[in-house]
Each structure stands twice: as structure tokens, then as C-alpha cells.
Motif scaffolding. Structure first.
Motif, PDB file in Angstrom:
ATOM      1  N   UNK A  50       6.743  20.056  20.979  1.00 41.13           N
ATOM      2  CA  UNK A  50       7.746  21.096  20.692  1.00 41.13           C
ATOM      3  C   UNK A  50       7.597  21.554  19.244  1.00 41.13           C
ATOM      4  N   UNK A  51       6.687  22.496  19.021  1.00 37.79           N
ATOM      5  CA  UNK A  51       6.416  22.914  17.643  1.00 37.79           C
ATOM      6  C   UNK A  51       7.635  23.545  16.979  1.00 37.79           C
ATOM      7  N   UNK A  98       0.230  16.258  13.705  1.00 38.97           N
ATOM      8  CA  UNK A  98      -0.695  16.154  12.572  1.00 38.97           C
ATOM      9  C   UNK A  98      -0.342  17.181  11.492  1.00 38.97           C
ATOM     10  N   UNK A  99       0.032  18.380  11.929  1.00 39.73           N
ATOM     11  CA  UNK A  99       0.446  19.395  10.956  1.00 39.73           C
ATOM     12  C   UNK A  99       1.690  18.961  10.191  1.00 39.73           C
ATOM     13  N   UNK A 131     -10.779  14.543  17.146  1.00 45.85           N
ATOM     14  CA  UNK A 131     -10.960  15.697  16.255  1.00 45.85           C
ATOM     15  C   UNK A 131      -9.819  15.801  15.235  1.00 45.85           C
ATOM     16  N   UNK A 132      -8.607  15.574  15.694  1.00 48.01           N
ATOM     17  CA  UNK A 132      -7.446  15.702  14.813  1.00 48.01           C
ATOM     18  C   UNK A 132      -7.523  14.693  13.672  1.00 48.01           C
ATOM     19  N   UNK A 137      -8.506  13.523   8.103  1.00 45.25           N
ATOM     20  CA  UNK A 137      -9.220  12.726   7.097  1.00 45.25           C
ATOM     21  C   UNK A 137      -9.842  13.639   6.035  1.00 45.25           C
ATOM     22  N   UNK A 138     -10.402  14.778   6.465  1.00 47.41           N
ATOM     23  CA  UNK A 138     -10.967  15.710   5.481  1.00 47.41           C
ATOM     24  C   UNK A 138      -9.895  16.233   4.530  1.00 47.41           C
ATOM     25  N   UNK A 139      -8.694  16.451   5.067  1.00 47.29           N
ATOM     26  CA  UNK A 139      -7.589  16.878   4.205  1.00 47.29           C
ATOM     27  C   UNK A 139      -7.260  15.794   3.175  1.00 47.29           C
ATOM     28  N   UNK A 140      -7.170  14.549   3.608  1.00 49.74           N
ATOM     29  CA  UNK A 140      -6.859  13.446   2.705  1.00 49.74           C
ATOM     30  C   UNK A 140      -7.926  13.329   1.625  1.00 49.74           C
ATOM     31  N   UNK A 141      -9.190  13.440   2.028  1.00 50.18           N
ATOM     32  CA  UNK A 141     -10.294  13.339   1.067  1.00 50.18           C
ATOM     33  C   UNK A 141     -10.213  14.471   0.041  1.00 50.18           C
ATOM     34  N   UNK A 142      -9.862  15.669   0.492  1.00 47.70           N
ATOM     35  CA  UNK A 142      -9.739  16.799  -0.446  1.00 47.70           C
ATOM     36  C   UNK A 142      -8.641  16.543  -1.479  1.00 47.70           C
TER      37      UNK A 142
END
Length: 320
Positions: A50-51, A98-99, A131-132, A137-142
Motif C-alpha cells: 500500500x504505497x 525499500x523506498x 534486485x531490491x 546496497x548501492x545506495x548505502x555505498x554511495x
């Protein structure tokens, strides 16, 4: 399902619909209170997709008095992170969850990026191809790189993590993809000789994956990408020659393995484009014979293989 089970299910549906209606009414009335926050939590525990409710929940947080106090906000949002850990166990593939986790961490006065990176590693241990999880993980690394004194060290660590994941499962497309995002940065910080060593290591990793599962597409796709990032046609030709040699050795074990046969033809066709004079008459004949074999192994694509035979045969002035 007997009558008792049907009645129980009906009651559950009725309670869910009533809770959903309650939350939507609170949202429509712009009620931003701890009570409405609790109601959204109960609803999301039952349905993570439920976004609208996730959006409403974020708005509630920002309207609470505790939001203005850094310590209180820290405590409140850390509780929200713990709540989402419960949600992840129910539906690890929820886009909205995740968002929301990204928003929560970004809103923390004192986010613990390293702790979060360790948590994602544990989640990927449960579902290595998610995938999520990889995107998160890429967001955390950034975020880690944004505050790190040595961003290259962060990339090196992530690169090692992808190696570990690929060695564990060579069909992990997400790990290969993440590796492709990191390799240019790794190479940029190396000397010419060290770059060649890194590329040789990549070649060995690809070959190990191909020998493990020749029909899996991931290592082949990564090899094609590796060809694309080479600095010169000479480097590409060298990699193509390595690829041809490896495929020929692989076909000695299984001469009818379809994907290696396709990749062999692809390598010869690319060599024809880059350095046509380097292909011997024996190799040209081998390529055309391979296409004939593919027509028998893969009859659904026989027309494609026939077209490739005609094209290459005309370029090489050979009858097909």
C-alpha cells in the motif's frame, strides 16, 4: 476449506477492510498523530504494497512534535527501521518498503551507514539475487563514499564483495551487474601494468563461471561488456582470442553445448569486424561449420543461423 475456516477467513477480511477504511479516513481528514501512525503500522503489517499508506506514514512522522528534536527523531526513526526488519521477513521484494527505508535512513540525524551495510549483507545471504537488496546496497555505498576519507577503499571493498558473491553463485546476475558498475573506478586507480593484471583476473573469473555453467548467460554478458570497455581494438582482439581458446577447450568436454557454440560464432564475427586479416581459413571454415551445427541443435533459430552463414560466407568469399 471447511465452514469454520471460511468463517475465520471472512472475519479476517472484514477486519482488514475496516482497518483499511479507518486509515484512509484518517488520511482524508489530515490526522497526523501517534494514533494514526499506529493504525498505518497495523495495516502495513498485513499488506506491504500500500504505497499510499507508506506515503501517509512519512507525512505523519514529519508532523509529529518529536520530529523537531534531533534525539527524539533519532529514536523514533530507529524504531521505524526495526519495524521494517519485520516487514522484510514477510515481503523482501516490496518496492515501497525499500523506498521507505531509504527515506528513513536519509532522515536520521545520525545514520549508521556501516551498520546498515552489514545488515544488507545478511539480507543478501538469505536472498543473494534480490534486485531490491542490491539496489539498496548501492545506495548505502554511495552514502558511505560521501563521508569517507578514501572513496577508492570503499569501491575496493565492494568489488571484493561481488567476487565473494559470484564465487558462491556464478549465476548471480545482480552481483555481475554491480561488478560492472565498480570495475571502471577500480581500473582508474591502477597503473597500466596493474590494469592488465586486474583484467586478467576478470578473465579468469569469467572462465571459471563459464566452466561451471556454460549455458548460464551472466558470465557471457559480462565478457561482452568487458570487451566494450577496452581502450583499443588490439585489446579487444586479445580478449576475443582468449575467449575463442577457452570456448574450444570447453567444447572438447561437450561439443553440443549451445551457448558456447553461439559465443564462438559471435567471437569470430567480432574479429571479422575488428581485424578480418587475423582470421585463418581454418577458423572461417570452423565458424561456418559451427553455424550448421547450431541449425540442428537449435532449429527454432535456424533462419538466423542461415542468415549469419550467408553474411560471413560472402565476406570470406566462401560458399555455404
Amino acid at each position: 476449506m471447511d465452514d469454520a475456516e471460511k468463517a475465520q477467513t471472512r472475519q479476517q477480511v472484514e477486519r482488514y477492510c475496516a482497518l483499511n477504511q479507518q486509515v484512509m479516513e484518517l488520511k482524508a481528514a489530515s490526522v497526523f498523530s501517534t494514533e494514526s501512525l499506529s493504525a498505518t503500522k497495523r495495516l502495513l503489517e498485513q499488506n506491504t504494497e500500500l504505497h499510499t499508506v507508506w506515503n501517509y506514514r512519512r507525512t505523519i512522522f514529519m508532523h509529529l512534535d518529536a520530529w523537531q528534536n534531533a534525539d527524539e527523531r533519532q529514536q523514533m526513526l530507529e524504531q521505524e527501521l526495526n519495524f521494517m526488519l519485520e516487514i522484510i521477513q514477510k515481503n523482501i521484494k516490496s518496492y515501497w518498503m525499500w523506498g521507505h527505508r531509504v527515506w528513513t535512513l536519509s532522515s536520521l540525524p545520525r545514520p549508521e551507514w556501516k551498520r546498515e551495510l552489514g545488515l544488507v549483507a545478511k539480507l543478501l545471504a538469505l536472498d543473494a539475487r534480490n534486485y531490491h537488496g542490491w539496489n539498496y546496497r548501492r545506495f548505502i555505498v554511495s552514502q558511505l563514499k560521501a563521508v569517507a576519507a578514501d572513496t577508492h577503499a570503499v569501491d575496493e571493498s565492494e568489488f571484493a564483495f561481488t567476487t565473494e558473491q559470484i564465487n558462491r553463485d556464478c549465476a548471480n546476475h545482480a552481483a555481475w551487474h554491480n561488478r560492472s558498475k565498480l570495475l571502471p573506478s577500480i581500473l582508474a586507480h591502477k597503473s597500466e601494468s596493474d590494469q592488465q593484471q586486474v583484467l586478467q583476473t576478470e578473465n579468469d573469473l569469467i572462465m571459471n563461471a563459464i566452466y561451471t555453467d556454460p549455458e548460464d548467460q551472466n558470465a557471457w554478458l559480462y565478457y561482452d561488456w568487458l570487451l566494450d570497455i577496452q581502450k583499443s581494438d588490439d585489446d579487444r582482439c586479445r580478449l576475443l582470442r582468449n575467449k575463442i581458446t577457452a570456448i574450444q577447450e570447453l567444447l572438447e568436454l561437450d561439443e553440443d553445448s549451445k551457448r558456447p557454440l553461439i559465443e564462438l560464432v559471435s567471437a569470430y564475427a567480432e574479429l571479422q569486424r575488428l581485424a578480418p586479416d587475423t582470421i585463418s581459413d581454418i577458423e572461417k571454415a570452423d565458424c561456418l561449420d559451427t553455424l550448421c551445427k547450431l541449425k540442428n541443435i537449435d532449429p527454432f533459430r535456424a533462419g538466423r543461423y542461415s542468415d549469419m552463414s550467408r553474411t560471413l560466407g560472402q565476406q570470406w568469399a566462401l560458399s555455404v
